[in-house]
Write a protein that holds these residues in place. Structure first.
Motif, PDB file in Angstrom:
ATOM      1  N   VAL A 155      50.662 -20.514  69.162  1.00 33.03           N
ATOM      2  CA  VAL A 155      49.464 -20.553  68.321  1.00 33.03           C
ATOM      3  C   VAL A 155      48.457 -19.578  68.927  1.00 33.03           C
ATOM      4  O   VAL A 155      48.154 -19.656  70.118  1.00 33.03           O
ATOM      5  CB  VAL A 155      48.868 -21.975  68.271  1.00 33.03           C
ATOM      6  CG1 VAL A 155      47.559 -21.986  67.501  1.00 33.03           C
ATOM      7  CG2 VAL A 155      49.875 -22.955  67.656  1.00 33.03           C
ATOM      8  N   GLU A 156      47.939 -18.682  68.096  1.00 30.82           N
ATOM      9  CA  GLU A 156      47.051 -17.637  68.600  1.00 30.82           C
ATOM     10  C   GLU A 156      45.717 -17.651  67.850  1.00 30.82           C
ATOM     11  O   GLU A 156      45.671 -17.405  66.639  1.00 30.82           O
ATOM     12  CB  GLU A 156      47.700 -16.259  68.439  1.00 30.82           C
ATOM     13  CG  GLU A 156      48.991 -16.082  69.220  1.00 30.82           C
ATOM     14  CD  GLU A 156      49.640 -14.735  68.962  1.00 30.82           C
ATOM     15  OE1 GLU A 156      49.460 -14.199  67.852  1.00 30.82           O
ATOM     16  OE2 GLU A 156      50.312 -14.218  69.876  1.00 30.82           O
ATOM     17  N   ARG A 206      60.377 -24.260  74.698  1.00 32.53           N
ATOM     18  CA  ARG A 206      61.535 -24.937  74.118  1.00 32.53           C
ATOM     19  C   ARG A 206      62.093 -25.972  75.092  1.00 32.53           C
ATOM     20  O   ARG A 206      62.164 -25.758  76.298  1.00 32.53           O
ATOM     21  CB  ARG A 206      62.623 -23.907  73.784  1.00 32.53           C
ATOM     22  CG  ARG A 206      63.788 -24.476  72.980  1.00 32.53           C
ATOM     23  CD  ARG A 206      64.878 -23.420  72.817  1.00 32.53           C
ATOM     24  NE  ARG A 206      64.376 -22.208  72.206  1.00 32.53           N
ATOM     25  CZ  ARG A 206      64.311 -22.000  70.886  1.00 32.53           C
ATOM     26  NH1 ARG A 206      64.719 -22.932  70.050  1.00 32.53           N
ATOM     27  NH2 ARG A 206      63.839 -20.861  70.401  1.00 32.53           N
ATOM     28  N   GLY A 207      62.460 -27.146  74.544  1.00 34.23           N
ATOM     29  CA  GLY A 207      63.076 -28.178  75.366  1.00 34.23           C
ATOM     30  C   GLY A 207      62.107 -28.961  76.221  1.00 34.23           C
ATOM     31  O   GLY A 207      62.509 -29.548  77.228  1.00 34.23           O
ATOM     32  N   GLU A 245      59.741 -19.677  66.852  1.00 33.77           N
ATOM     33  CA  GLU A 245      60.969 -18.933  67.182  1.00 33.77           C
ATOM     34  C   GLU A 245      60.808 -17.444  66.887  1.00 33.77           C
ATOM     35  O   GLU A 245      61.718 -16.784  66.409  1.00 33.77           O
ATOM     36  CB  GLU A 245      62.176 -19.508  66.437  1.00 33.77           C
ATOM     37  CG  GLU A 245      62.540 -20.918  66.873  1.00 33.77           C
ATOM     38  CD  GLU A 245      63.873 -21.386  66.341  1.00 33.77           C
ATOM     39  OE1 GLU A 245      64.135 -21.163  65.138  1.00 33.77           O
ATOM     40  OE2 GLU A 245      64.654 -21.963  67.130  1.00 33.77           O
ATOM     41  N   GLY A 246      59.623 -16.930  67.186  1.00 35.57           N
ATOM     42  CA  GLY A 246      59.356 -15.505  67.034  1.00 35.57           C
ATOM     43  C   GLY A 246      58.946 -15.057  65.647  1.00 35.57           C
ATOM     44  O   GLY A 246      58.540 -13.912  65.461  1.00 35.57           O
ATOM     45  N   ALA A 247      59.024 -15.943  64.654  1.00 39.30           N
ATOM     46  CA  ALA A 247      58.675 -15.589  63.275  1.00 39.30           C
ATOM     47  C   ALA A 247      57.277 -16.088  62.939  1.00 39.30           C
ATOM     48  O   ALA A 247      56.877 -17.179  63.360  1.00 39.30           O
ATOM     49  CB  ALA A 247      59.691 -16.174  62.306  1.00 39.30           C
ATOM     50  N   ARG A 250      62.855 -24.668  58.368  1.00 39.70           N
ATOM     51  CA  ARG A 250      62.983 -23.878  59.594  1.00 39.70           C
ATOM     52  C   ARG A 250      63.221 -24.746  60.825  1.00 39.70           C
ATOM     53  O   ARG A 250      63.474 -24.215  61.906  1.00 39.70           O
ATOM     54  CB  ARG A 250      61.734 -23.019  59.808  1.00 39.70           C
ATOM     55  CG  ARG A 250      61.612 -21.863  58.805  1.00 39.70           C
ATOM     56  CD  ARG A 250      60.282 -21.161  58.950  1.00 39.70           C
ATOM     57  NE  ARG A 250      60.185 -20.039  58.038  1.00 39.70           N
ATOM     58  CZ  ARG A 250      60.378 -18.758  58.366  1.00 39.70           C
ATOM     59  NH1 ARG A 250      60.692 -18.448  59.622  1.00 39.70           N
ATOM     60  NH2 ARG A 250      60.252 -17.794  57.474  1.00 39.70           N
ATOM     61  N   GLY A 251      63.059 -26.078  60.668  1.00 38.84           N
ATOM     62  CA  GLY A 251      63.347 -26.967  61.788  1.00 38.84           C
ATOM     63  C   GLY A 251      62.140 -27.630  62.404  1.00 38.84           C
ATOM     64  O   GLY A 251      62.192 -28.071  63.553  1.00 38.84           O
ATOM     65  N   ILE A 252      61.041 -27.729  61.643  1.00 40.83           N
ATOM     66  CA  ILE A 252      59.841 -28.408  62.131  1.00 40.83           C
ATOM     67  C   ILE A 252      59.623 -29.675  61.310  1.00 40.83           C
ATOM     68  O   ILE A 252      59.706 -29.644  60.082  1.00 40.83           O
ATOM     69  CB  ILE A 252      58.598 -27.511  62.004  1.00 40.83           C
ATOM     70  CG1 ILE A 252      58.809 -26.193  62.760  1.00 40.83           C
ATOM     71  CG2 ILE A 252      57.354 -28.230  62.543  1.00 40.83           C
ATOM     72  CD1 ILE A 252      57.665 -25.199  62.588  1.00 40.83           C
TER      73      ILE A 252
END
Length: 225
Positions: free
Chosen positions: A9-10, A31-32, A66-68, A81-83
């Motif tokens: 988050v920026e 991650r993890g 994840e970089g996107a 996307r997995g959230i």
């Protein structure tokens, strides 16, 4: 443990109407890990989660997963996307059975998802729910209902789980059991970003702790209590 951040988050700025709640929030979640956001009431913790999850559109700043760049994407797209997001409070369907409540989590899963397998896995992860699978959700204790919400979210097989104050209103014994579940999720490869009202418990559970105050976030240095 992967040292690379799964979520970044920026300089996030967001609020409601003319009121600014988040005033340049930046943070990174590895991650993890389990990362906990703490801070006083009204600091903007829930607003931060709503903005990350797309329920509130930011005024400025970026969110990367994840970089996107996922800034402003709607919740449905982020689920894909997995959230997933487990909000504060009790959010179950009281008249439906425990099993049916969990199954509803599969509605938002991808079309080819094996819902039967996912349901079996969720019930296996939460034996207390498996033993009460055919009972109405209203018969569960507050802690069991929070477990039910997490089990339902796991039907999406998320990479990142956002959880807003899971321990609120629970007994110390139930909090300990719930936190043990979160540790098992981390061990299973799910990254957890959560809000917790008890700073001491947050430090005991988390790999990293972030303090949100006056609309900005700062990591809590290692060893600080």
């Amino acid at each position: 443990m992967d040292a690379d951040p799964i979520l970044v988050v920026e300089d996030l700025v967001a609020g409601y109407g003319a009121t600014t709640i988040l005033d340049g929030v930046s943070l990174a979640v590895r991650r993890g890990t389990i990362t906990t956001v703490i801070g006083p009431n009204g600091a903007g913790k829930s607003t931060l989660f709503e903005t990350i999850f797309g329920a509130l559109h930011p005024r400025s700043g970026r969110v990367h997963f994840e970089g996107a760049d996922i800034t402003g994407l709607p919740p449905r797209a982020l689920i894909g996307r997995g959230i997933c997001y487990v909000p504060q409070g009790r959010n179950v369907f009281p008249e439906l059975s425990v099993r049916n409540n969990i199954e509803l989590g599969g509605v938002a899963a991808e079309k080819n998802a094996d819902v039967t397998r996912r349901l079996a896995t969720a019930l296996d992860r939460f034996p207390v729910l498996g033993a009460k699978a055919d009972r109405a959700a209203a018969t569960l204790s507050a802690g069991e209902q929070k477990m039910l919400e997490i089990a339902r979210a796991l039907m999406l097989e998320p990479k990142l789980m956002l959880i807003d104050e899971p321990s609120i209103g629970l007994s110390p014994i139930m909090i300990a059991e719930l936190f043990a579940i979160l540790r098992r999720l981390r061990a299973g490869g799910i990254t957890v970003l959560m809000i917790e009202q008890n700073a001491k418990r947050a430090r005991e559970l988390s790999d990293e702790t972030v303090v949100l105050e006056l609309g900005r976030a700062q990591p809590l240095p290692s060893g600080e209590r």
